[in-house]
Motif scaffolding. Structure first.
Motif, PDB file in Angstrom:
ATOM      1  N   LYS A 282     122.674  14.356  91.133  1.00 60.68           N
ATOM      2  CA  LYS A 282     122.616  13.066  91.808  1.00 60.68           C
ATOM      3  C   LYS A 282     123.635  13.010  92.936  1.00 60.68           C
ATOM      4  O   LYS A 282     124.733  13.560  92.816  1.00 60.68           O
ATOM      5  CB  LYS A 282     122.892  11.932  90.825  1.00 60.68           C
ATOM      6  N   ALA A 283     123.280  12.289  94.011  1.00 54.86           N
ATOM      7  CA  ALA A 283     124.229  12.107  95.100  1.00 54.86           C
ATOM      8  C   ALA A 283     125.458  11.330  94.636  1.00 54.86           C
ATOM      9  O   ALA A 283     126.567  11.516  95.152  1.00 54.86           O
ATOM     10  CB  ALA A 283     123.559  11.384  96.263  1.00 54.86           C
ATOM     11  N   SER A 284     125.270  10.472  93.625  1.00 54.53           N
ATOM     12  CA  SER A 284     126.399   9.682  93.127  1.00 54.53           C
ATOM     13  C   SER A 284     127.433  10.538  92.408  1.00 54.53           C
ATOM     14  O   SER A 284     128.531  10.067  92.106  1.00 54.53           O
ATOM     15  CB  SER A 284     125.897   8.582  92.191  1.00 54.53           C
ATOM     16  N   GLU A 285     127.079  11.808  92.113  1.00 51.07           N
ATOM     17  CA  GLU A 285     128.025  12.731  91.485  1.00 51.07           C
ATOM     18  C   GLU A 285     128.577  13.749  92.481  1.00 51.07           C
ATOM     19  O   GLU A 285     129.425  14.574  92.128  1.00 51.07           O
ATOM     20  CB  GLU A 285     127.337  13.463  90.324  1.00 51.07           C
ATOM     21  N   ASP A 286     128.107  13.694  93.706  1.00 45.70           N
ATOM     22  CA  ASP A 286     128.551  14.622  94.742  1.00 45.70           C
ATOM     23  C   ASP A 286     129.987  14.287  95.147  1.00 45.70           C
ATOM     24  O   ASP A 286     130.275  13.147  95.549  1.00 45.70           O
ATOM     25  CB  ASP A 286     127.614  14.494  95.944  1.00 45.70           C
ATOM     26  N   PRO A 287     130.930  15.198  95.045  1.00 41.82           N
ATOM     27  CA  PRO A 287     132.337  14.870  95.357  1.00 41.82           C
ATOM     28  C   PRO A 287     132.550  14.400  96.792  1.00 41.82           C
ATOM     29  O   PRO A 287     133.423  13.566  97.050  1.00 41.82           O
ATOM     30  CB  PRO A 287     133.077  16.181  95.072  1.00 41.82           C
ATOM     31  N   LEU A 288     131.762  14.940  97.731  1.00 44.90           N
ATOM     32  CA  LEU A 288     131.921  14.500  99.116  1.00 44.90           C
ATOM     33  C   LEU A 288     131.446  13.057  99.292  1.00 44.90           C
ATOM     34  O   LEU A 288     132.079  12.269 100.001  1.00 44.90           O
ATOM     35  CB  LEU A 288     131.149  15.438 100.051  1.00 44.90           C
ATOM     36  N   ALA A 289     130.337  12.703  98.658  1.00 49.87           N
ATOM     37  CA  ALA A 289     129.845  11.323  98.734  1.00 49.87           C
ATOM     38  C   ALA A 289     130.820  10.367  98.066  1.00 49.87           C
ATOM     39  O   ALA A 289     131.087   9.265  98.567  1.00 49.87           O
ATOM     40  CB  ALA A 289     128.469  11.226  98.089  1.00 49.87           C
ATOM     41  N   ILE A 290     131.347  10.772  96.906  1.00 50.54           N
ATOM     42  CA  ILE A 290     132.310   9.932  96.201  1.00 50.54           C
ATOM     43  C   ILE A 290     133.528   9.661  97.077  1.00 50.54           C
ATOM     44  O   ILE A 290     134.033   8.529  97.156  1.00 50.54           O
ATOM     45  CB  ILE A 290     132.726  10.608  94.881  1.00 50.54           C
ATOM     46  N   ASN A 291     134.008  10.679  97.759  1.00 47.55           N
ATOM     47  CA  ASN A 291     135.158  10.526  98.650  1.00 47.55           C
ATOM     48  C   ASN A 291     134.876   9.531  99.767  1.00 47.55           C
ATOM     49  O   ASN A 291     135.711   8.657 100.076  1.00 47.55           O
ATOM     50  CB  ASN A 291     135.516  11.892  99.242  1.00 47.55           C
ATOM     51  N   GLU A 292     133.694   9.641 100.382  1.00 47.90           N
ATOM     52  CA  GLU A 292     133.359   8.750 101.491  1.00 47.90           C
ATOM     53  C   GLU A 292     133.199   7.308 101.025  1.00 47.90           C
ATOM     54  O   GLU A 292     133.597   6.362 101.718  1.00 47.90           O
ATOM     55  CB  GLU A 292     132.075   9.239 102.178  1.00 47.90           C
ATOM     56  N   VAL A 293     132.615   7.131  99.838  1.00 47.14           N
ATOM     57  CA  VAL A 293     132.485   5.782  99.296  1.00 47.14           C
ATOM     58  C   VAL A 293     133.857   5.185  99.021  1.00 47.14           C
ATOM     59  O   VAL A 293     134.106   4.001  99.281  1.00 47.14           O
ATOM     60  CB  VAL A 293     131.622   5.787  98.016  1.00 47.14           C
ATOM     61  N   GLY A 294     134.768   5.992  98.520  1.00 43.43           N
ATOM     62  CA  GLY A 294     136.131   5.510  98.279  1.00 43.43           C
ATOM     63  C   GLY A 294     136.809   5.050  99.549  1.00 43.43           C
ATOM     64  O   GLY A 294     137.456   3.996  99.585  1.00 43.43           O
ATOM     65  N   ARG A 295     136.675   5.833 100.612  1.00 42.29           N
ATOM     66  CA  ARG A 295     137.274   5.455 101.897  1.00 42.29           C
ATOM     67  C   ARG A 295     136.689   4.137 102.410  1.00 42.29           C
ATOM     68  O   ARG A 295     137.414   3.267 102.909  1.00 42.29           O
ATOM     69  CB  ARG A 295     137.027   6.561 102.924  1.00 42.29           C
TER      70      ARG A 295
END
Length: 405
Positions: A282-295
């Motif tokens: 899942k994209a929701s488990e992708d570390p790069l996506a998680i980082n961008e959502v956090g920012r």
């Protein structure tokens, strides 16, 4: 009526009167949940929100800034901004339409006579929507005006053409910025159905598509002298008219950002694919996506906090307006406006970036957030807000008093 577009609805249900800040927020949340449902179709088809606006204004939210002594709730500036942000998160266009209505109510509160306040506030509480005819195109600067208020045969008449008239399409009165025979700016609360008034639906922006921000033409339109409120003097002394106008724009932007952020979360959880082959499904488990959502989350929360802070400073200036308190409010609002400009653009862009090419598909309508933010943030340049903030803190210079800071 000379207007080219008219509401197809008849006023049937009574107007609700909101009595408190908490009630205003509760009503806004309920309406936003309803408005969110059709937002994509309204944007895609440029379907004018007549029905939604009737429910919006009849909910009582358009009367929440009427002072308590005139029968309104007189809610805080914090609450007004939150209400606009809540509605804008559901539909950026619907959130912007009442901006100039609230602006006109504030000008009336600050500069209207006792008779004007009592009469026009009563109209607002009865459901009258105020539009605007302030800006013009073709002038030397954005602040120049050519629309005239002249006395002809003992009667006041308006001649001119306005553009970016957000809300005029849907209004019963159109507060219009005019220059009188002495060269002084006035705000004429002219009825939309007055002879010589033509509202033209010629707004074609690629964002904020249903705000109806088109043209209004005045061809010798008569105006009652009692419906003319002083405008220029509201900026010749310390008043909250300018920062109040700007906090509403900041609220629109932060609402658009919130809507894009929440859509990004849903899309990443349910529809988007991982960016890279990182062993996740899942994209929701992708570390790069998680980082961008956090920012993005951090910036959005900062913008929402600065908006609330600006509202509190503006409340203080409203209670005790003077040169220092109004300047502090203008700067606090400018800080909020600068960061909400950035985060609204970032959130809409990041949604498309994280979602990939699917996120820009017309049927999903997710690109509307960036389009809405890009159009609305052009209202006034954020670069001047940074200058005013820096000059205030570094050199102790009070900002200019105007509605675009």
């Amino acid at each position: 009526m000379n207007s080219l577009v008219q509401s197809p609805l008849q006023q049937s249900s009574p107007i609700h009167i909101i009595r408190s800040d908490d009630e205003a927020l509760d009503v806004a949340r309920a309406l936003a949940a309803d408005f969110r449902e059709g937002a994509i179709a309204r944007d895609r088809e440029r379907r004018l929100p007549w029905d939604e606006l009737e429910r919006f204004s009849r909910s009582g939210l358009w009367g929440i800034t009427v002072p308590r002594e005139y029968g309104g709730a007189g809610v805080s500036r914090v609450t007004v901004a939150r209400v606009i942000a809540i509605i804008s998160a559901a539909d950026g266009s619907l959130g912007q339409i009442p901006q100039n209505h609230f602006y006109a109510v504030e000008l009336l509160r600050v500069n209207g006579s006792e008779e004007q306040r009592a009469r026009l506030f009563a109209e607002v509480l009865a459901g009258v929507r105020l539009g605007n005819a302030l800006a013009e195109i073709g002038t030397r600067t954005a602040h120049d005006r050519t629309t005239r208020l002249t006395r002809e045969g003992g009667e006041l008449r308006i001649h001119g053409r306005k553009f970016y008239c957000t809300g005029a399409l849907y209004a019963q009165r159109i507060p219009t910025l005019v220059i009188d025979d002495e060269g002084i700016q006035q705000l004429a609360f002219i009825p939309r159905d007055a002879d010589g008034v033509t509202v033209i639906d010629d707004w074609s922006g690629f964002g904020q598509r249903t705000t109806g921000s088109g043209s209004v033409v005045f061809d010798g339109a008569p105006i009652d002298e009692d419906d003319v409120v002083p405008f220029q003097s509201a900026f010749e002394r310390p008043t909250t008219v300018g920062p109040f106008a700007q906090i509403l724009h900041a609220a629109i932007d932060v609402g658009i950002a919130r809507g894009a952020y929440e859509d990004a979360l849903v899309f990443l959880r349910e529809k988007a694919r991982p960016w890279i082959d990182s062993g996740v499904d899942k994209a929701s488990e992708d570390p790069l996506a998680i980082n961008e959502v956090g920012r993005l989350a951090i910036r959005l929360h900062a913008a929402e906090a600065l908006l609330d802070r600006a509202g509190r400073v503006l409340d203080a200036a409203t209670a005790g307006p003077d040169a220092e308190s109004v300047a502090a409010a203008s700067i606090a609002v400018a800080e909020a406006r600068a960061i909400t400009t950035e985060v609204s653009l970032l959130a809409g862009s990041k949604l498309i970036e994280l979602g990939g090419s699917r996120a820009s598909l017309a049927e999903l309508g997710l690109d509307r957030h960036w389009r809405n933010a890009r159009v609305h943030t052009l209202h006034d340049p954020a670069r001047w807000k940074y200058f005013a903030v820096g000059n205030y803190y570094l050199n102790g210079k009070l900002p200019p008093r105007r509605g675009t800071l």
